[in-house]
Design an enzyme around this catalytic site. Sequence first.
Site, PDB file in Angstrom:
ATOM      1  N   ASP A   8       1.073  -1.460  -0.168  1.00 28.02           N
ATOM      2  CA  ASP A   8       0.009   0.508   0.246  1.00 28.02           C
ATOM      3  C   ASP A   8       0.957   1.691  -0.193  1.00 28.02           C
ATOM      4  O   ASP A   8       2.353   1.216   0.135  1.00 28.02           O
ATOM      5  CB  ASP A   8      -1.144   0.292   1.553  1.00 28.02           C
ATOM      6  CG  ASP A   8      -1.769   0.706   1.112  1.00 28.02           C
ATOM      7  OD1 ASP A   8      -2.436   1.699   0.922  1.00 28.02           O
ATOM      8  OD2 ASP A   8      -2.553   1.200   2.521  1.00 28.02           O
ATOM      9  N   SER A   9      -0.105   2.455  -0.375  1.00 24.38           N
ATOM     10  CA  SER A   9       1.423   3.455  -0.609  1.00 24.38           C
ATOM     11  C   SER A   9       1.449   3.445   1.111  1.00 24.38           C
ATOM     12  O   SER A   9       2.508   4.627   1.155  1.00 24.38           O
ATOM     13  CB  SER A   9       0.008   4.440  -0.814  1.00 24.38           C
ATOM     14  OG  SER A   9      -0.880   4.994  -0.007  1.00 24.38           O
ATOM     15  N   CYS A  71      -3.194  -0.839  -2.464  1.00 25.66           N
ATOM     16  CA  CYS A  71      -3.678   0.342  -2.761  1.00 25.66           C
ATOM     17  C   CYS A  71      -4.744   0.380  -3.824  1.00 25.66           C
ATOM     18  O   CYS A  71      -4.624  -0.054  -4.603  1.00 25.66           O
ATOM     19  CB  CYS A  71      -2.438   1.456  -2.951  1.00 25.66           C
ATOM     20  SG  CYS A  71      -3.287   2.685  -3.105  1.00 25.66           S
ATOM     21  N   GLU A 149      -4.731   9.458   9.242  1.00 24.42           N
ATOM     22  CA  GLU A 149      -3.701   8.984   9.430  1.00 24.42           C
ATOM     23  C   GLU A 149      -2.734   9.338  10.767  1.00 24.42           C
ATOM     24  O   GLU A 149      -2.193   9.818  11.929  1.00 24.42           O
ATOM     25  CB  GLU A 149      -2.650   9.580   7.958  1.00 24.42           C
ATOM     26  CG  GLU A 149      -2.640   9.364   7.147  1.00 24.42           C
ATOM     27  CD  GLU A 149      -1.908   7.841   7.134  1.00 24.42           C
ATOM     28  OE1 GLU A 149      -0.516   8.399   7.527  1.00 24.42           O
ATOM     29  OE2 GLU A 149      -2.110   7.529   6.509  1.00 24.42           O
ATOM     30  N   CYS A 179     -10.620   2.127  -1.338  1.00 31.91           N
ATOM     31  CA  CYS A 179      -9.223   3.183  -0.494  1.00 31.91           C
ATOM     32  C   CYS A 179      -9.128   2.258   0.533  1.00 31.91           C
ATOM     33  O   CYS A 179     -10.140   2.198   1.476  1.00 31.91           O
ATOM     34  CB  CYS A 179     -10.039   4.986   0.116  1.00 31.91           C
ATOM     35  SG  CYS A 179      -8.250   5.740   0.859  1.00 31.91           S
ATOM     36  N   HIS A 181      -7.777   3.115   3.577  1.00 27.15           N
ATOM     37  CA  HIS A 181      -8.392   3.508   4.584  1.00 27.15           C
ATOM     38  C   HIS A 181      -9.505   3.977   5.515  1.00 27.15           C
ATOM     39  O   HIS A 181      -9.770   3.762   6.346  1.00 27.15           O
ATOM     40  CB  HIS A 181      -7.768   5.418   4.841  1.00 27.15           C
ATOM     41  CG  HIS A 181      -6.076   5.042   4.987  1.00 27.15           C
ATOM     42  ND1 HIS A 181      -5.480   4.999   3.436  1.00 27.15           N
ATOM     43  CD2 HIS A 181      -5.154   5.815   5.812  1.00 27.15           C
ATOM     44  CE1 HIS A 181      -3.988   4.608   3.625  1.00 27.15           C
ATOM     45  NE2 HIS A 181      -4.306   5.741   5.350  1.00 27.15           N
TER      46      HIS A 181
HETATM   47  N1  DGL Z   1      -3.745   3.795  -0.437  1.00 27.11           N
HETATM   48  C1  DGL Z   1      -4.757   4.835  -1.291  1.00 27.11           C
HETATM   49  C2  DGL Z   1      -5.602   4.564  -1.984  1.00 27.11           C
HETATM   50  O1  DGL Z   1      -6.016   3.013  -1.423  1.00 27.11           O
HETATM   51  C3  DGL Z   1      -4.714   5.602   0.007  1.00 27.11           C
HETATM   52  C4  DGL Z   1      -3.634   6.998   0.973  1.00 27.11           C
HETATM   53  C5  DGL Z   1      -2.718   7.469  -0.166  1.00 27.11           C
HETATM   54  O2  DGL Z   1      -3.893   8.830  -1.038  1.00 27.11           O
HETATM   55  O3  DGL Z   1      -1.473   7.270  -0.557  1.00 27.11           O
HETATM   56  O4  DGL Z   1      -6.202   5.007  -2.813  1.00 27.11           O
END
Ligand code: DGL
Length: 272
Positions: A8-9, A71, A149, A179, A181
């Site tokens: 993930d990011s 992600c 976050e 997303c 999160h």
């Molecule tokens: N992990 C990203 C997503 O699922 C969300 C957070 C980001 O912008 O990196 O789209």
Amino acid sequence: MPKVGIFDSGLGGLLTARLLREKRPDISILYYGDTAHLPYGDKSSSQIRTYVRDIVRFLRAQGAEIIAIACNTASAVGYDTACEAAENIPVLSAIYPALNAFSELRFSEPVGVIGTYTTIRSGIYGRALKAMGYRVRELATPVLVPLIEEGWIEHPATAAAIHTYLSELGEVETLLLACTHYPLLQNQMQKYYTQVGMEVHIVSTAELLAEAVARAVGQEGTVHGESHFWVSDANPRFIELAKRFWGADIILEEAPAGTSTEYLPSQVLPVK
Ligand code: DGL
């Protein structure tokens, strides 16, 4: 048992890893959170692809036998890059399990899709859902990630952001959280809909991806798998956030970003 590389990011993908671990404790999880480059949601597609390529190579070097892109943003613009970097091992994105579910089951419409700028701008969900005959409303909801976050799950600022976004999204009967999160805000969103007298079914890509990976790895084994977690920037602040997503104590190791091909296990630094 199979080693699943999940990335993930940042740390939101730990929720997907946790759901997978609950379904299949026999699976070994190799997790990579690209905390040095978070958020991906406002980066260019070409930049995101370079991160994706490096991370997939890194996870392969650690022995991953299947890759899951937790992600949504990386899935939206980097799936082909991930497949190339993965060479002969399978890659599952956050997007296709969700689209499969929408095509196999009939969800109530209109369907609302919320995600980062990049995910929504890619149009990947909107196009596919419309082709399946759904009425769709899409909205980028970028402010939610930093609020999560910050740990502001039940904070008035988060309630205000949810109110602003979901009222702008308008009338929906199904809401797809596109997303990693957002599942942490699912209760808050449900609360908003109850307050405004709407009955909305909320679906998360994290849950659907975890199910798809559990199915893809085949029959369940009897031995418990091991989990390893790497981040590209090991800021101690991430530990609390990681615990919230993973639901238990966790050790994050730092792996130098962008150097996956030269990466050696001895370079791993424990988080202080
Ligand atoms: N992990 C990203 C997503 O699922 C969300 C957070 C980001 O912008 O990196 O789209």
